[in-house]
Design a protein around this motif. Structure first.
Motif: not given
Length: 249
Positions: A93, A96, A135, A137-139, A155-156
């Motif tokens: 994964h 971004p 979560e 906005e995948e930041r 996640r990051w």
């Protein structure tokens, strides 16, 4: 009856306060069969900074159950090591180039925006709100709060080691390998909107008298409408960016 496992942390994972002054190889006591992620975070290391977990020399993911007498090796996401395919949890994964920062990092938010990266920041975000934004906005979450990074829906993320702006920015640039991705002066420092060049006549009435007289090239945020021009502050910002471009670990 309690069981034990040996858990060893490598590299930058030993920066975390919970491991400070301790042997990087710990005897962990537990009951049942907890997920290895729960054991790692109970010790004080948040999951977003973990890249590889080996249990008895075999790669596993965060959900893998811990058993008595297991030998666990935990490696950081920035480990200078080539892993076989399938070992790296981060590679499954990729992070971004978008960020959300906690409420204490306003100066860093402006600096990351200066480099051209999409950066969410408000000085009243709750931890829950940051986790939800990360979560949805995948930041990537940037913070000085280890506990924030333990939220399961993050996640990051990265825990900033330094309290000083330039060192913090260098940490972020190095950890996420951003040096070749700079797009300076394309994001509004105030609101994160995109900046575009505009004709002088469009913003003329909003300019200070001296600015109107001595400058002809202007830029404006498409969101908050803030106006930018290449004054003395621009030269200082260029020097700041150049320093980041040349910096290395």
């Amino acid at each position: 009856m309690d069981a034990t496992a040996t858990i060893e942390f490598f590299g930058s994972l030993n920066d975390f306060p919970a491991l400070s002054g301790r042997d990087n190889k710990l005897l962990y006591r537990f009951s049942g069969t907890p997920a290895v992620k729960d054991a790692i975070e109970a010790i004080g290391v948040p999951h977003p900074e973990v890249d590889v977990i080996l249990i008895n020399n075999q790669p596993v993911d965060f959900s893998h159950p811990l058993h008595a007498d297991d030998k666990v090796a935990v490696y950081p996401a920035d480990a200078d090591k080539d892993w076989p395919v399938g070992y790296s949890l981060q590679a499954k994964h990729p992070a971004p180039n978008r960020f959300v920062l906690d409420v204490h990092l306003g100066k860093l938010a402006r600096a990351v925006r200066m480099l051209g990266f999409d950066t969410c920041y408000e000085n009243d975000y709750s931890d829950k709100a940051i986790a939800q934004i990360a979560e949805a906005e995948e930041r990537i979450v940037l913070t000085r709060d280890v506990g924030l990074l333990k939220h399961k829906n993050i996640r990051w993320g990265y825990w900033l080691r330094s309290q000083y702006l330039e060192e913090q920015l260098s940490e972020v640039v190095n950890f996420f390998k951003l040096r070749e991705k700079f797009k300076p002066f394309t994001r509004c420092l105030a609101c994160n909107g995109r900046i575009y060049e505009v004709p002088k006549e469009i913003v003329l009435e909003q300019l200070p008298a001296q600015t109107r007289q001595y400058f002809n090239q202007f830029y404006q945020c498409d969101s908050c409408k803030r106006i930018y021009w290449k004054g003395s502050h621009y030269e200082r910002m260029q020097q700041f960016i150049q320093k980041q471009s040349l910096s290395s670990k």
